[in-house]
Design a protein around this motif. Structure first.
Motif, PDB file in Angstrom:
ATOM      1  N   VAL A   1      14.496  98.444  67.375  1.00 20.84           N
ATOM      2  CA  VAL A   1      15.143  97.482  66.477  1.00 20.84           C
ATOM      3  C   VAL A   1      15.844  98.185  65.308  1.00 20.84           C
ATOM      4  N   LEU A   2      15.203  99.204  64.740  1.00 21.88           N
ATOM      5  CA  LEU A   2      15.754  99.885  63.569  1.00 21.88           C
ATOM      6  C   LEU A   2      16.111 101.342  63.837  1.00 21.88           C
ATOM      7  N   THR A   3      15.932 101.810  65.039  1.00 23.91           N
ATOM      8  CA  THR A   3      15.977 103.243  65.330  1.00 23.91           C
ATOM      9  C   THR A   3      17.374 103.842  65.327  1.00 23.91           C
ATOM     10  N   ALA A   4      18.389 103.065  65.652  1.00 19.81           N
ATOM     11  CA  ALA A   4      19.729 103.608  65.875  1.00 19.81           C
ATOM     12  C   ALA A   4      20.216 104.454  64.702  1.00 19.81           C
ATOM     13  N   LEU A   5      19.922 104.031  63.483  1.00 23.43           N
ATOM     14  CA  LEU A   5      20.408 104.737  62.294  1.00 23.43           C
ATOM     15  C   LEU A   5      19.811 106.131  62.154  1.00 23.43           C
ATOM     16  N   TYR A   6      18.685 106.383  62.835  1.00 17.80           N
ATOM     17  CA  TYR A   6      17.952 107.632  62.633  1.00 17.80           C
ATOM     18  C   TYR A   6      18.109 108.626  63.790  1.00 17.80           C
ATOM     19  N   VAL A   7      18.841 108.258  64.818  1.00 17.45           N
ATOM     20  CA  VAL A   7      18.865 109.077  66.030  1.00 17.45           C
ATOM     21  C   VAL A   7      19.377 110.486  65.756  1.00 17.45           C
ATOM     22  N   SER A   8      20.451 110.612  64.991  1.00 15.41           N
ATOM     23  CA  SER A   8      20.982 111.951  64.713  1.00 15.41           C
ATOM     24  C   SER A   8      19.975 112.781  63.930  1.00 15.41           C
ATOM     25  N   GLN A   9      19.229 112.146  63.023  1.00 14.96           N
ATOM     26  CA  GLN A   9      18.207 112.866  62.269  1.00 14.96           C
ATOM     27  C   GLN A   9      17.046 113.294  63.160  1.00 14.96           C
ATOM     28  N   LEU A  10      16.685 112.448  64.118  1.00 17.93           N
ATOM     29  CA  LEU A  10      15.626 112.803  65.056  1.00 17.93           C
ATOM     30  C   LEU A  10      16.014 114.042  65.851  1.00 17.93           C
ATOM     31  N   LYS A  11      17.257 114.054  66.304  1.00 19.28           N
ATOM     32  CA  LYS A  11      17.708 115.218  67.079  1.00 19.28           C
ATOM     33  C   LYS A  11      17.715 116.478  66.221  1.00 19.28           C
TER      34      LYS A  11
ATOM     35  N   ASP B   1      11.695  95.113  77.830  1.00 14.04           N
ATOM     36  CA  ASP B   1      11.093  94.392  78.950  1.00 14.04           C
ATOM     37  C   ASP B   1      12.084  93.587  79.777  1.00 14.04           C
ATOM     38  N   THR B   2      13.317  93.458  79.312  1.00 17.85           N
ATOM     39  CA  THR B   2      14.299  92.647  80.012  1.00 17.85           C
ATOM     40  C   THR B   2      15.703  93.053  79.596  1.00 17.85           C
ATOM     41  N   LEU B   3      16.672  92.785  80.460  1.00 20.63           N
ATOM     42  CA  LEU B   3      18.080  93.014  80.136  1.00 20.63           C
ATOM     43  C   LEU B   3      18.800  91.709  79.832  1.00 20.63           C
ATOM     44  N   ASP B   4      18.051  90.652  79.680  1.00 23.20           N
ATOM     45  CA  ASP B   4      18.601  89.335  79.389  1.00 23.20           C
ATOM     46  C   ASP B   4      18.241  88.960  77.950  1.00 23.20           C
ATOM     47  N   ALA B   5      19.246  88.612  77.148  1.00 16.58           N
ATOM     48  CA  ALA B   5      19.018  88.350  75.726  1.00 16.58           C
ATOM     49  C   ALA B   5      18.079  87.169  75.489  1.00 16.58           C
ATOM     50  N   ALA B   6      18.212  86.130  76.293  1.00 22.28           N
ATOM     51  CA  ALA B   6      17.347  84.952  76.111  1.00 22.28           C
ATOM     52  C   ALA B   6      15.902  85.279  76.461  1.00 22.28           C
ATOM     53  N   ARG B   7      15.695  86.012  77.551  1.00 21.02           N
ATOM     54  CA  ARG B   7      14.326  86.394  77.912  1.00 21.02           C
ATOM     55  C   ARG B   7      13.757  87.362  76.880  1.00 21.02           C
ATOM     56  N   PHE B   8      14.610  88.229  76.353  1.00 23.51           N
ATOM     57  CA  PHE B   8      14.171  89.151  75.307  1.00 23.51           C
ATOM     58  C   PHE B   8      13.610  88.370  74.119  1.00 23.51           C
ATOM     59  N   PHE B   9      14.324  87.330  73.697  1.00 22.08           N
ATOM     60  CA  PHE B   9      13.870  86.528  72.562  1.00 22.08           C
ATOM     61  C   PHE B   9      12.552  85.820  72.886  1.00 22.08           C
ATOM     62  N   ALA B  10      12.429  85.310  74.104  1.00 25.28           N
ATOM     63  CA  ALA B  10      11.214  84.590  74.493  1.00 25.28           C
ATOM     64  C   ALA B  10       9.995  85.512  74.499  1.00 25.28           C
ATOM     65  N   ILE B  11      10.190  86.766  74.881  1.00 27.68           N
ATOM     66  CA  ILE B  11       9.080  87.715  74.969  1.00 27.68           C
ATOM     67  C   ILE B  11       8.737  88.303  73.603  1.00 27.68           C
ATOM     68  N   SER B  12       9.745  88.699  72.857  1.00 28.10           N
ATOM     69  CA  SER B  12       9.522  89.446  71.616  1.00 28.10           C
ATOM     70  C   SER B  12       9.470  88.571  70.372  1.00 28.10           C
ATOM     71  N   ARG B  13       9.920  87.323  70.472  1.00 27.33           N
ATOM     72  CA  ARG B  13      10.016  86.399  69.330  1.00 27.33           C
ATOM     73  C   ARG B  13      11.014  86.905  68.297  1.00 27.33           C
ATOM     74  N   ARG B  14      11.926  87.773  68.712  1.00 31.15           N
ATOM     75  CA  ARG B  14      12.907  88.343  67.794  1.00 31.15           C
ATOM     76  C   ARG B  14      14.281  88.327  68.454  1.00 31.15           C
ATOM     77  N   ASP B  15      15.322  88.018  67.682  1.00 33.63           N
ATOM     78  CA  ASP B  15      16.694  88.027  68.187  1.00 33.63           C
ATOM     79  C   ASP B  15      17.310  89.394  67.912  1.00 33.63           C
ATOM     80  N   GLU B  16      16.770  90.420  68.602  1.00 37.18           N
ATOM     81  CA  GLU B  16      17.166  91.796  68.314  1.00 37.18           C
ATOM     82  C   GLU B  16      17.669  92.535  69.554  1.00 37.18           C
ATOM     83  N   PHE B  17      18.039  91.806  70.598  1.00 37.91           N
ATOM     84  CA  PHE B  17      18.452  92.458  71.838  1.00 37.91           C
ATOM     85  C   PHE B  17      19.639  93.402  71.608  1.00 37.91           C
ATOM     86  N   ALA B  18      20.638  92.951  70.853  1.00 45.57           N
ATOM     87  CA  ALA B  18      21.827  93.778  70.607  1.00 45.57           C
ATOM     88  C   ALA B  18      21.455  95.059  69.876  1.00 45.57           C
TER      89      ALA B  18
END
Length: 301
Positions: A71-81, A93-110
């Motif tokens: 969810v928050l990792t993208a900003l840190y990838v270059s620093q991790l490397k 757990d899924t490649l479907d945005a609606a199922r992602f929300f149902a499983i995680s309770r978060r609208d963070e698929f993108a």
């Protein structure tokens, strides 16, 4: 994520960075060569890059890796490397945005997919961890396998475990590793078995001509227990020799009671020497003799 959420702990109940670093230093001195910082999302904690930087400098540590929900990792990838981190496990757990929300309770698929893109752009080794849950995401198995056609990722399907939270019922395992493999073989008959590393928790496969690989982790069937060499420490400092035990030592409490380094090392050795034969024995030996009910979100993915 349990539907009714989690009971959040006060900061005082969690290990602070100084305690985490001291623990890591002691364990590396004792022979630990690989450390994984797990989530949920590790980057929700402030200044975690300072902790990762300190851990990466421990003499004798050979590998530092991350497990994240992305969810928050993208900003840190270059620093991790830049720190020398070469491998990241991404929970998806899924490649479907609606199922992602149902499983995680978060609208963070993108956001999670953006993290995946960043990890690949920076040439980090990526393992995608998908828990197979009956009635929730089994239709995603083949589409996730298809990710390995053009992406150099390892997609790993994990048997669902009973770590769903006290108020969230576990209906039992409907998709074990054999059924997951059968589903994949139906869609990809040419899939081939790969050799597994000595301490691997996954059975690994590859479809000829595909860039990535597929893994299946028998986390509930516990078929890999005889070779598992992992230990886990929760945010509260509880040492677990096995996911299925209920904790065998609290390292945070030892440190706050003033224990010296050698005393902590001896306590760790004592705990390691009592490691159960497998996950089923660990479950039988739980102090409360109750069904496993804690949420994986409180243990660390």
């Amino acid at each position: 994520m349990p539907e009714d959420g989690l009971d959040w702990l006060s900061r005082a109940e969690l290990m602070n960075y100084e305690e985490m670093l001291r623990m890591c230093q002691l364990m590396v001195q004792m022979g630990i060569e690989k450390i994984r910082i797990t989530g949920g999302e590790p980057f929700i904690r402030k200044d975690i890059m300072l902790l990762l930087s300190s851990i990466s400098k421990i003499d004798g540590l050979k590998e530092l890796t991350i497990t994240t929900n992305g969810v928050l990792t993208a900003l840190y990838v270059s620093q991790l490397k830049a720190l020398g981190i070469k491998s990241v496990n991404l929970s998806l757990d899924t490649l479907d945005a609606a199922r992602f929300f149902a499983i995680s309770r978060r609208d963070e698929f993108a956001a999670v997919m953006n993290t995946l893109d960043e990890l690949l752009k920076h040439d980090l080794d990526v393992k995608i961890n998908a828990v197979v849950m009956d009635g929730k995401n089994t239709q995603d198995i083949l589409p996730m396998v298809e990710l390995t056609k053009n992406l150099p990722v390892s997609v790993r399907f994990i048997e669902e475990m009973p770590f769903n939270g006290e108020k969230h019922n576990y209906a039992g395992l409907h998709w074990d590793h054999l059924r997951i493999l059968h589903e994949i073989e139906n869609g990809y008959p040419a899939i081939k078995k790969l050799s597994d590393d000595l301490y691997s928790t996954a059975y690994n496969y590859q479809i000829p001509g595909y860039k990535g690989t597929v893994g299946i982790i028998a986390a509930y069937s516990r078929t890999f227990c005889g070779t598992c060499n992992r230990i886990r420490v929760t945010p509260q400092g509880t040492l677990k020799n096995c996911l299925y035990d209920d904790g065998v030592l609290n390292i945070k409490d030892l440190m706050r009671a003033g224990a010296k380094d050698e005393e902590i090392k001896q306590e760790l050795l004592n705990a390691f020497s009592q490691r159960p034969i497998d996950g089923r024995e660990a479950e039988r030996l739980r102090k409360e003799q109750a069904l496993v009910h804690e949420s994986m979100a409180t243990i660390g993915g």
